[in-house]
Design an enzyme around this catalytic site. Structure first.
Site, PDB file in Angstrom:
ATOM      1  N   HIS A   1       6.212  -7.993  -1.631  1.00 38.03           N
ATOM      2  CA  HIS A   1       5.239  -8.514  -2.188  1.00 38.03           C
ATOM      3  C   HIS A   1       4.901  -7.387  -3.390  1.00 38.03           C
ATOM      4  O   HIS A   1       3.997  -7.389  -3.708  1.00 38.03           O
ATOM      5  CB  HIS A   1       4.031  -8.711  -1.399  1.00 38.03           C
ATOM      6  CG  HIS A   1       4.090  -9.876  -0.459  1.00 38.03           C
ATOM      7  ND1 HIS A   1       3.406 -10.400   0.422  1.00 38.03           N
ATOM      8  CD2 HIS A   1       5.306 -10.777  -0.477  1.00 38.03           C
ATOM      9  CE1 HIS A   1       3.718 -11.492   1.043  1.00 38.03           C
ATOM     10  NE2 HIS A   1       4.795 -11.763   0.489  1.00 38.03           N
TER      11      HIS A   1
ATOM     12  N   ASP B   1       0.722  -1.269  -0.044  1.00 35.03           N
ATOM     13  CA  ASP B   1      -0.082  -0.156  -0.044  1.00 35.03           C
ATOM     14  C   ASP B   1       0.764   1.522  -0.085  1.00 35.03           C
ATOM     15  O   ASP B   1       0.309   2.326  -0.272  1.00 35.03           O
ATOM     16  CB  ASP B   1      -1.206   0.051   1.194  1.00 35.03           C
ATOM     17  CG  ASP B   1      -0.146  -0.164   2.419  1.00 35.03           C
ATOM     18  OD1 ASP B   1       0.823   0.231   2.815  1.00 35.03           O
ATOM     19  OD2 ASP B   1      -1.015  -0.679   3.323  1.00 35.03           O
TER      20      ASP B   1
ATOM     21  N   CYS C   1       0.622  -2.286 -22.735  1.00 36.55           N
ATOM     22  CA  CYS C   1       1.996  -2.194 -22.720  1.00 36.55           C
ATOM     23  C   CYS C   1       2.428  -1.153 -24.040  1.00 36.55           C
ATOM     24  O   CYS C   1       1.909  -1.574 -25.049  1.00 36.55           O
ATOM     25  CB  CYS C   1       2.840  -3.311 -22.748  1.00 36.55           C
ATOM     26  SG  CYS C   1       4.600  -3.260 -23.104  1.00 36.55           S
TER      27      CYS C   1
HETATM   28  N1  APR Z   1      -2.108  -3.701  14.853  1.00 35.77           N
HETATM   29  C1  APR Z   1      -1.480  -4.859  14.826  1.00 35.77           C
HETATM   30  N2  APR Z   1      -1.744  -5.856  14.252  1.00 35.77           N
HETATM   31  C2  APR Z   1      -2.891  -5.836  13.887  1.00 35.77           C
HETATM   32  C3  APR Z   1      -3.791  -5.055  14.135  1.00 35.77           C
HETATM   33  C4  APR Z   1      -3.482  -3.579  14.456  1.00 35.77           C
HETATM   34  N3  APR Z   1      -4.235  -2.653  14.624  1.00 35.77           N
HETATM   35  N4  APR Z   1      -4.880  -5.443  13.411  1.00 35.77           N
HETATM   36  C5  APR Z   1      -4.731  -6.645  13.019  1.00 35.77           C
HETATM   37  N5  APR Z   1      -3.424  -7.002  13.155  1.00 35.77           N
HETATM   38  C6  APR Z   1      -2.785  -8.248  13.055  1.00 35.77           C
HETATM   39  C7  APR Z   1      -3.782  -9.568  12.872  1.00 35.77           C
HETATM   40  O1  APR Z   1      -4.002 -10.186  14.317  1.00 35.77           O
HETATM   41  C8  APR Z   1      -3.168 -10.385  11.995  1.00 35.77           C
HETATM   42  O2  APR Z   1      -2.214 -11.399  12.928  1.00 35.77           O
HETATM   43  O3  APR Z   1      -2.465  -8.200  11.614  1.00 35.77           O
HETATM   44  C9  APR Z   1      -2.361  -9.670  11.182  1.00 35.77           C
HETATM   45  C10 APR Z   1      -2.883  -9.593   9.769  1.00 35.77           C
HETATM   46  O4  APR Z   1      -2.575 -10.760   8.999  1.00 35.77           O
HETATM   47  P1  APR Z   1      -2.877 -11.119   7.547  1.00 35.77           P
HETATM   48  O5  APR Z   1      -4.306 -10.405   7.298  1.00 35.77           O
HETATM   49  O6  APR Z   1      -2.807 -12.405   7.296  1.00 35.77           O
HETATM   50  O7  APR Z   1      -1.677 -10.184   6.789  1.00 35.77           O
HETATM   51  P2  APR Z   1      -0.352 -10.329   6.453  1.00 35.77           P
HETATM   52  O8  APR Z   1       0.336 -11.289   7.616  1.00 35.77           O
HETATM   53  O9  APR Z   1       0.304  -9.297   6.266  1.00 35.77           O
HETATM   54  O10 APR Z   1      -0.363 -11.192   5.302  1.00 35.77           O
HETATM   55  C11 APR Z   1       0.731 -11.780   4.656  1.00 35.77           C
HETATM   56  O11 APR Z   1      -0.657 -12.743   2.902  1.00 35.77           O
HETATM   57  O12 APR Z   1      -2.520 -12.701   1.238  1.00 35.77           O
HETATM   58  C12 APR Z   1      -1.145 -12.574   1.416  1.00 35.77           C
HETATM   59  O13 APR Z   1       0.186 -10.955   0.064  1.00 35.77           O
HETATM   60  C13 APR Z   1      -0.783 -10.986   0.985  1.00 35.77           C
HETATM   61  O14 APR Z   1       0.950  -9.714   2.059  1.00 35.77           O
HETATM   62  C14 APR Z   1      -0.164 -10.488   2.354  1.00 35.77           C
HETATM   63  C15 APR Z   1       0.521 -11.888   3.104  1.00 35.77           C
END
Ligand code: APR
Length: 275
Positions: free
Chosen positions: A125, A110, A152
């Site tokens: 990513h 983002d 492209c």
């Molecule tokens: N502060 C800190 N942590 C938080 C908050 C917050 N305000 N809100 C939610 N979380 C935590 C959740 O508890 C969870 O463990 O953030 C985590 C988000 O997990 P995911 O949605 O699985 O995201 P992420 O770990 O970044 O996913 C990894 O998966 O789909 C792919 O490419 C995508 O980059 C992504 C990758």
């Protein structure tokens, strides 16, 4: 050997003297941007509970219907453009200006860290703000809700978001750089990741090779939590601003660097491996 793991709640924790550490790495996931209003991927309200990634976030989906996949990413761009970095992003950026070595390795696409002023962000990513052509060449910056071009200029083929989708290989150069940073840090702070997607699971172990102190900031524990020395069960925007003792760095004057808003300055040529 007895391994003692301390779980310390943020409320009881003393601010860290960042001057005690030579190289601080923040490893961030979707939870880092959650308080900005960007949805996480998993859990309630998560992107993958509303949209099937098989239809929007893999090479096969793009080959089947590129326009549908590009429109999905335009929708995500508009969501992100309506959000702003929060205090947690800002506190990492400001620590980087005061400390000689702070690196951010993120799974997020983002651009929030860059918007907060953090430079040299390693984007594992990829980015919502770049497009590339499967015919090769450098990924091109493309900012705005709608993409400026879908096709492209060289080959006329569909441009694709420069994002690592399900089933894609990570860019080898970006990955090597992230590993080198994590292996050389002495403080590793993971923020807001569920740790279920490779290579996140290996990162705290890599940091431990250099005997780094490992902190997890996440309101929820997960399967990787046991690898951390310290867990802060709080939100990123609440935990990060008080994490470091700013007075410990007073008197030091490290130069500010100019940075592009969304630019990932570490990014070189794209690898043919990344699909
Ligand atoms: N502060 C800190 N942590 C938080 C908050 C917050 N305000 N809100 C939610 N979380 C935590 C959740 O508890 C969870 O463990 O953030 C985590 C988000 O997990 P995911 O949605 O699985 O995201 P992420 O770990 O970044 O996913 C990894 O998966 O789909 C792919 O490419 C995508 O980059 C992504 C990758």
């Amino acid at each position: 050997m007895v391994v003692v793991i301390f779980f310390v709640r943020y409320q009881n924790m003393e601010a860290i003297d960042s001057g005690q550490y030579e190289h601080i790495v923040f490893f961030t996931g979707a939870g880092m941007s959650a308080e900005s209003g960007v949805p996480t991927y998993r859990g309630r309200g998560g992107i993958w509970s509303q949209y099937r990634w098989e239809e929007y976030a893999c090479r096969e989906a793009f080959d089947r219907d590129p326009e549908k996949v590009l429109k999905f990413h335009e929708m995500r761009r508009k969501t992100v453009l309506a959000c702003n970095p929060h205090e947690g992003h800002v506190s990492i950026a400001s620590l980087q200006k005061r400390h000689p070595r702070v690196t951010v390795v993120t799974q997020n696409i983002d651009g929030m860290h860059q918007r907060a002023g953090t430079r040299n962000v390693i984007e594992l990513h990829g980015s919502l703000w770049r497009l590339r052509c499967p015919c090769g060449g450098r990924p091109e910056e493309d900012i705005g809700g709608k993409y400026q071009r879908y096709r492209c200029k060289k080959c006329g083929g569909w441009l694709r978001p420069d994002i690592v989708w399900f089933g894609d290989m990570l860019d080898q150069g970006v990955m090597e750089e992230a590993i080198a940073m994590i292996r050389s840090c002495d403080l590793f702070v993971s923020v807001g990741t569920s740790g279920v997607v490779y290579p996140a699971a290996g990162f705290p172990r890599l940091a431990k090779e250099n005997h780094a102190w490992c902190i997890e900031i996440n309101p929820e524990p997960n399967g990787l939590s046991c690898l951390y020395d310290q867990a802060i069960r709080d939100m990123a925007g609440k935990a990060l601003p008080g994490l470091f003792d700013s007075s410990s760095l007073q008197g030091k004057n490290y130069p500010l660097h100019k940075h592009g808003i969304y630019q990932n300055t570490n990014r070189g040529e794209s690898s043919d491996d990344v699909q």
